[in-house]
Scaffold this active site. Structure first.
Site, PDB file in Angstrom:
ATOM      1  N   VAL A  31      54.007 -17.480   7.452  1.00  0.00           N
ATOM      2  CA  VAL A  31      53.737 -16.685   8.352  1.00  0.00           C
ATOM      3  C   VAL A  31      54.504 -15.309   8.210  1.00  0.00           C
ATOM      4  O   VAL A  31      54.588 -14.363   9.092  1.00  0.00           O
ATOM      5  CB  VAL A  31      53.996 -17.066   9.779  1.00  0.00           C
ATOM      6  CG1 VAL A  31      53.342 -18.354  10.200  1.00  0.00           C
ATOM      7  CG2 VAL A  31      55.706 -17.596   9.794  1.00  0.00           C
ATOM      8  N   ARG A  54      63.517 -15.960  13.570  1.00  0.00           N
ATOM      9  CA  ARG A  54      62.647 -16.064  12.332  1.00  0.00           C
ATOM     10  C   ARG A  54      62.259 -14.699  11.915  1.00  0.00           C
ATOM     11  O   ARG A  54      62.114 -14.129  10.942  1.00  0.00           O
ATOM     12  CB  ARG A  54      61.448 -17.168  12.392  1.00  0.00           C
ATOM     13  CG  ARG A  54      61.919 -18.454  12.401  1.00  0.00           C
ATOM     14  CD  ARG A  54      60.493 -19.606  12.283  1.00  0.00           C
ATOM     15  NE  ARG A  54      59.953 -19.425  10.741  1.00  0.00           N
ATOM     16  CZ  ARG A  54      58.823 -20.016  10.492  1.00  0.00           C
ATOM     17  NH1 ARG A  54      57.972 -20.424  11.373  1.00  0.00           N
ATOM     18  NH2 ARG A  54      58.653 -19.703   9.254  1.00  0.00           N
ATOM     19  N   CYS A 100      45.025  -8.303  29.478  1.00  0.00           N
ATOM     20  CA  CYS A 100      44.797  -8.807  30.834  1.00  0.00           C
ATOM     21  C   CYS A 100      46.178  -8.994  31.995  1.00  0.00           C
ATOM     22  O   CYS A 100      45.877  -9.251  33.047  1.00  0.00           O
ATOM     23  CB  CYS A 100      44.311 -10.322  30.576  1.00  0.00           C
ATOM     24  SG  CYS A 100      45.706 -11.762  30.076  1.00  0.00           S
ATOM     25  N   HIS A 118      48.013 -19.780   9.113  1.00  0.00           N
ATOM     26  CA  HIS A 118      48.907 -20.206  10.060  1.00  0.00           C
ATOM     27  C   HIS A 118      49.300 -19.047  11.074  1.00  0.00           C
ATOM     28  O   HIS A 118      50.361 -19.336  11.702  1.00  0.00           O
ATOM     29  CB  HIS A 118      50.267 -20.888   9.566  1.00  0.00           C
ATOM     30  CG  HIS A 118      49.710 -22.556   9.059  1.00  0.00           C
ATOM     31  ND1 HIS A 118      50.510 -23.041   8.291  1.00  0.00           N
ATOM     32  CD2 HIS A 118      48.692 -23.062   9.282  1.00  0.00           C
ATOM     33  CE1 HIS A 118      49.806 -24.345   7.919  1.00  0.00           C
ATOM     34  NE2 HIS A 118      48.912 -24.216   8.569  1.00  0.00           N
ATOM     35  N   GLN A 176      49.849 -20.499   3.951  1.00  0.00           N
ATOM     36  CA  GLN A 176      50.592 -21.207   5.033  1.00  0.00           C
ATOM     37  C   GLN A 176      51.570 -20.340   5.753  1.00  0.00           C
ATOM     38  O   GLN A 176      52.194 -21.108   6.717  1.00  0.00           O
ATOM     39  CB  GLN A 176      50.786 -22.521   4.723  1.00  0.00           C
ATOM     40  CG  GLN A 176      49.754 -23.430   4.094  1.00  0.00           C
ATOM     41  CD  GLN A 176      50.265 -24.729   3.514  1.00  0.00           C
ATOM     42  OE1 GLN A 176      50.830 -24.742   2.412  1.00  0.00           O
ATOM     43  NE2 GLN A 176      50.146 -25.961   4.404  1.00  0.00           N
TER      44      GLN A 176
END
Length: 234
Positions: free
Chosen positions: A90, A56, A136, A106, A88
């Site tokens: 991405v 995508r 982290c 989203h 909505q």
């Protein structure tokens, strides 16, 4: 001047070559939503999910904003009041088309998220299983997209905008996925006029005061032109 809140869905990017859930032969048609768009699917098979979003990401990188994206950016720049774009989608086609801040409820394909500490950073073109978090250092990186069963981003801010809206416009969305499917009713309850611009009537078509049907690249520029004429005459 009136505040306009605009919700956009996959339909506005379809004419830029980005597939929707319903497209036959597209990326979504090759996978079950449960396998590639849920936390459980990622836990079962992170390689499959990363591969899906890598594809995508490549697809989105090749896409160009269309006349509908550019028209909304023009409205945002020229409307005398505030124009809030909630999407909505991405992809980053609103921004590429010239829009200012867009609320990506989203998430975005361009982002990565640590599943443990919540740190966010810009995603590489391809993400891999056990990709480490730069904060982290745990091997728990995932795409920074909101999957089914997760809470969308910016919800408090979005509801504040809906309560203040004089006009709510829903563009290119099916009206089947909540909480976005309830935005028109929320805005209407606050006194906003509601309008749908879509290829075909959505599942929630009855809650709109006005409907314009047709391809996004035709319907949206025409509507924006009408709005800007109205804005100049008020």
């Amino acid at each position: 001047m009136e505040k306009i809140v605009i919700l956009t869905g996959a339909g506005i990017s379809a004419e830029s070559g980005l597939g929707t859930f319903r497209d036959k032969g597209g990326l979504w048609a090759q996978h079950r939503i449960e396998d590639v768009a849920t936390p459980e699917g990622f836990a079962r098979n992170p390689a499959l999910v990363h591969g899906f979003y890598n594809a995508r990401r490549v697809q989105a990188a090749k896409a160009q904003p269309n006349a509908a994206h550019r028209a909304l950016a023009r409205l945002q720049k020229r409307w005398p009041g505030e124009v809030v774009i909630v999407t909505q989608n991405v992809d980053s086609l609103h921004e590429a088309g010239g829009a200012a801040r867009v609320l990506h409820m989203h998430g975005t394909l361009a982002g990565a998220l640590c599943g443990i500490c919540g740190h966010r950073w810009t995603s590489p073109p391809e993400m891999e299983v056990h990709e480490p978090c730069p904060a982290c250092f745990q091997p728990t990186a995932r795409p920074d997209v909101v999957w089914f069963g997760e809470m969308p981003y910016f919800m408090d801010e979005i509801y504040d905008h809906l309560a203040e809206a004089a006009l709510f416009a829903s563009i290119g969305t099916s009206g089947q996925v909540y909480p976005a499917a309830g935005f028109a009713q929320e805005a209407r309850a606050g006194g906003a006029r509601t309008i749908e611009l879509n290829l075909e009537p959505s599942a929630g078509a009855s809650v709109f005061d006005e409907t314009h049907l047709g391809p996004a690249t035709e319907v949206i520029p025409r509507w924006v032109n009408q709005m800007l004429v109205r804005g100049r005459t008020r």
